[in-house]
Motif scaffolding. Structure first.
Motif, PDB file in Angstrom:
ATOM      1  N   TRP A  57      38.764  40.477  35.030  1.00  0.00           N
ATOM      2  CA  TRP A  57      37.875  41.915  35.373  1.00  0.00           C
ATOM      3  C   TRP A  57      38.773  42.394  36.398  1.00  0.00           C
ATOM      4  O   TRP A  57      38.575  43.768  36.473  1.00  0.00           O
ATOM      5  N   GLU A  58      39.477  41.808  37.177  1.00  0.00           N
ATOM      6  CA  GLU A  58      40.210  42.688  38.154  1.00  0.00           C
ATOM      7  C   GLU A  58      41.422  43.368  37.390  1.00  0.00           C
ATOM      8  O   GLU A  58      41.796  44.438  37.919  1.00  0.00           O
ATOM      9  N   GLN A  61      40.096  45.977  35.913  1.00  0.00           N
ATOM     10  CA  GLN A  61      39.323  46.984  36.734  1.00  0.00           C
ATOM     11  C   GLN A  61      37.905  47.315  36.417  1.00  0.00           C
ATOM     12  O   GLN A  61      37.293  48.410  36.575  1.00  0.00           O
ATOM     13  N   THR A  62      37.068  46.466  35.985  1.00  0.00           N
ATOM     14  CA  THR A  62      35.849  46.226  35.454  1.00  0.00           C
ATOM     15  C   THR A  62      35.020  45.476  36.617  1.00  0.00           C
ATOM     16  O   THR A  62      33.919  45.049  36.010  1.00  0.00           O
ATOM     17  N   ASP A  63      35.422  45.256  37.637  1.00  0.00           N
ATOM     18  CA  ASP A  63      34.405  44.442  38.595  1.00  0.00           C
ATOM     19  C   ASP A  63      33.742  45.381  39.529  1.00  0.00           C
ATOM     20  O   ASP A  63      34.376  46.500  40.147  1.00  0.00           O
ATOM     21  N   TYR A  64      32.476  45.433  39.580  1.00  0.00           N
ATOM     22  CA  TYR A  64      31.548  46.320  40.313  1.00  0.00           C
ATOM     23  C   TYR A  64      31.933  46.288  41.721  1.00  0.00           C
ATOM     24  O   TYR A  64      32.136  45.213  42.571  1.00  0.00           O
ATOM     25  N   TYR A  65      31.928  47.605  42.416  1.00  0.00           N
ATOM     26  CA  TYR A  65      32.228  47.498  43.942  1.00  0.00           C
ATOM     27  C   TYR A  65      33.607  47.252  44.251  1.00  0.00           C
ATOM     28  O   TYR A  65      34.128  47.054  45.527  1.00  0.00           O
ATOM     29  N   ARG A  66      34.512  46.920  43.198  1.00  0.00           N
ATOM     30  CA  ARG A  66      35.945  46.575  43.398  1.00  0.00           C
ATOM     31  C   ARG A  66      35.831  45.166  44.068  1.00  0.00           C
ATOM     32  O   ARG A  66      36.639  45.075  44.993  1.00  0.00           O
ATOM     33  N   ASN A  69      39.267  43.124  44.252  1.00  0.00           N
ATOM     34  CA  ASN A  69      40.240  43.868  45.007  1.00  0.00           C
ATOM     35  C   ASN A  69      39.776  43.673  46.598  1.00  0.00           C
ATOM     36  O   ASN A  69      40.508  43.205  47.324  1.00  0.00           O
ATOM     37  N   LYS A  70      38.469  43.688  46.931  1.00  0.00           N
ATOM     38  CA  LYS A  70      38.063  43.417  48.318  1.00  0.00           C
ATOM     39  C   LYS A  70      38.318  42.196  48.655  1.00  0.00           C
ATOM     40  O   LYS A  70      38.705  41.566  50.000  1.00  0.00           O
ATOM     41  N   THR A 367      31.184  44.729  32.662  1.00  0.00           N
ATOM     42  CA  THR A 367      31.276  44.913  34.104  1.00  0.00           C
ATOM     43  C   THR A 367      30.760  43.796  35.091  1.00  0.00           C
ATOM     44  O   THR A 367      29.791  43.153  34.519  1.00  0.00           O
ATOM     45  N   ASN A 380      29.877  43.546  52.774  1.00  0.00           N
ATOM     46  CA  ASN A 380      31.269  43.252  52.510  1.00  0.00           C
ATOM     47  C   ASN A 380      31.023  41.570  52.582  1.00  0.00           C
ATOM     48  O   ASN A 380      32.148  40.954  52.338  1.00  0.00           O
TER      49      ASN A 380
END
Length: 578
Positions: A57-58, A61-66, A69-70, A367, A380
């Protein structure tokens, strides 16, 4: 409304945003009420494992709220939680559409008075959903003149064949109306409990209590040291006892990011012995996967590890079990294509769920929705809902030389080698090949996962328990899998221990020679050769959602069990044992 469910049911079936059937109604889980924070779980290791498992998903780029990546950049953290049985979970009725069971008129409230005088109503079981993660009640058109609608269920299983009619005039509609998601795409329809409507995304973390031994392992190279230990055949009692060699030192320094030319000079000046077969150079992703799985094995066996040779060493030569431990057990494992089976009496496992998807399982088409705190000040910090327990387990390791032979039957180029270590190295080299490596890894996963399911379905019979009380941890890069008792499940502690001490030979004979045809053949064998009647397991047991399975990987002309050293004598021995 209040009701009671076991903690294991809540962990797997009552997750946030999941719809459930309960006491004749349909509900959606709003949240776990005041869950207990699990400070014993290593949050850093948990974050790393989530990043590893969810990298699809990373990448897409289909992970909600990114979310991912966070996590990777340190902006966000994860927190593991366990259900507080005193507070439970909070539910909302969903969908808020009720059908009179007397005449099938559709209402928006459960207490509406129906002209047919029936007081019994059930909820409409259909929902609208989309791959982005959104879910809604379906829109149902009503007669524009009378404002009423009656549902007529179709004789087929297709939602498109549902008919809606006015009870007072000739107005009617077929199927559910078009609905647009918030993201602008058309929504899909299904029954609320379908797997495509909600798929929890889980993580399994081997999490032993923080101890001096665990600190020493982490300080002594951690995952790189664990991989060296596994590569050497796990001969030492634990990874901590592995002697340092030039190979292990080089592996550790390269993992820490030291340039190869510097590593070469440091190793040459170390004065350490050369060691056995060197770990081959691997692509970064494959190396990380191997080290991660080796670390799981090292942590799992750090405090508790009982091998079959330990059983033999603990009894005298004239003991009634001597022949079984010293002759029958090794013969059975050789016939089953195994390097070893070990008992882990205190398997420290955290099983958690960090989010969910709806629709397609492909990360590029769905997603990933992580769970979130309702408190916006903690936006977060992402919760992971699960359970931490110590349970018993069996570690099963396939024989690399037999696996290499099977891969050659599948058409892969695996270099011949004489030792177990060099054979495993040859398999890794093939798995790292840019052209054919993906196919090699896929075949290995099919083999290990199919073997795991066959083993679970058999050991459940010998242990006298429901197979849903067992779960698996697939370590395909290590040619291994772990079968463990589900924490808080319907399992009598000691069942695996008893099988390990008394019936391991007959168990393996049944795995290899027992009935392997499917009741649904020839249909099943013409398809994927894996279904609910032969290889599938329940959701709590299988982490791969019953994918990457096939009886053809085990049985038949090209199956793993076709490579028995002497099938006829092995089958005769199995009959004598039983």
């Amino acid at each position: 409304m209040k009701d009671t469910r076991s903690a294991s049911q809540i962990i797997y079936g009552f997750l946030p945003e999941q719809t459930i059937d309960l006491k004749g109604g349909i509900w959606k889980v709003r949240e776990w009420r005041a869950p207990r924070r699990l400070s014993e779980v290593d949050s850093g290791a948990l974050k790393s494992e989530i990043l590893r498992q969810a990298r699809g998903w990373e990448t897409a780029q289909t992970d909600y709220y990114r979310f991912l990546n966070k996590l990777r950049t340190g902006i966000a953290e994860v927190e593991p939680y366990q259900i507080d049985e005193a507070n439970g979970v909070l539910l909302d009725a969903f969908p808020k559409q009720w059908i009179c069971k007397g005449c099938n008129l559709v209402y928006l409230t459960p207490d509406a008075i129906c002209p047919c005088n029936s007081r019994t109503k059930g909820q409409l079981p259909f929902v609208a959903y989309h791959d982005c993660g959104e879910i809604r009640e379906v829109s149902i058109e009503r007669c524009p003149t009378h404002g009423e609608v009656r549902l007529e269920f179709a004789k087929s299983a297709s939602i498109a064949d549902l008919r809606f009619k006015c009870p007072k005039c000739n107005w009617s509609r077929q199927g559910l109306p078009f609905m647009k998601c918030s993201c602008g795409a058309p929504m899909k329809f299904n029954v609320h409990r379908a797997a495509v409507v909600y798929t929890p995304r889980s993580v399994v973390l081997v999490n032993p209590p923080l101890s001096e031994a665990r600190r020493r392992l982490e300080n002594a190279g951690g995952s790189a040291r664990a991989l060296t230990w596994f590569f050497g055949g796990m001969k030492e009692k634990s990874a901590l006892e592995t002697a340092e060699t030039q190979s292990s030192l080089a592996s550790d320094l390269l993992t820490r990011g030291m340039p190869p030319e510097v590593v070469e000079r440091v190793v040459a000046a170390s004065g350490l012995p050369v060691g056995e077969t060197a770990i081959p150079e691997l692509p970064i992703d494959l190396r990380a996967e191997c080290e991660s799985q080796a670390m799981k094995l090292a942590l799992a066996t750090l405090d508790s590890r009982l091998r079959t040779e330990d059983l033999a060493a603990a009894i005298a030569a004239d003991h009634e079990l001597s022949v079984q431990y010293r002759a029958k057990y090794p013969e059975a494992m050789q016939s089953a294509g195994l390097a070893s089976i070990e008992l882990i009496e205190r398997f420290p496992i955290f099983t958690g769920h960090y989010g969910y998807t709806r629709g397609d399982h492909d990360p590029s088409k769905s997603t990933l929705r992580p769970f979130r705190h309702h408190d916006r000040s903690r936006r977060n910090v992402f919760p992971v809902y699960g359970d931490l327990a110590q349970t018993e387990a069996l570690l099963v390791r396939l024989n690399p030389q037999r696996v290499a032979e099977w891969l050659r039957l599948k058409g892969h180029d695996i270099h011949a080698a004489t030792s177990t270590e060099s054979t495993y190295a040859a398999i890794l080299v093939a798995a790292a090949d840019a052209a054919s490596g993906e196919s090699v890894r896929s075949d290995i996963l099919h083999l290990v996962h199919s073997y795991s399911h066959r083993f679970i379905r058999t050991v459940a019979i010998y242990a006298g328990i429901d197979r849903n009380a067992l779960s698996e941890l697939v370590l395909d890069s290590m040619l291994s899998f772990v079968v463990y008792a589900v924490p808080r499940g319907d399992f009598v502690l000691g069942g695996l221990h008893a099988v390990f001490e008394r019936e391991l030979d007959t168990l393996l004979a049944e795995v290899v020679h027992g009935e392997h045809r499917c009741p649904l053949d020839p249909g099943c064998s013409k398809g994927k050769s894996a279904c609910m009647a032969c290889l599938h397991l329940g959701e709590p047991s299988c982490r791969l959602f019953n994918t990457h399975l096939s009886r053809k990987a085990l049985f038949g002309a090209g199956g793993y069990f076709s490579l028995l050293p002497n099938p006829r004598s092995a089958r005769s021995a199995a009959g004598a044992n039983t």
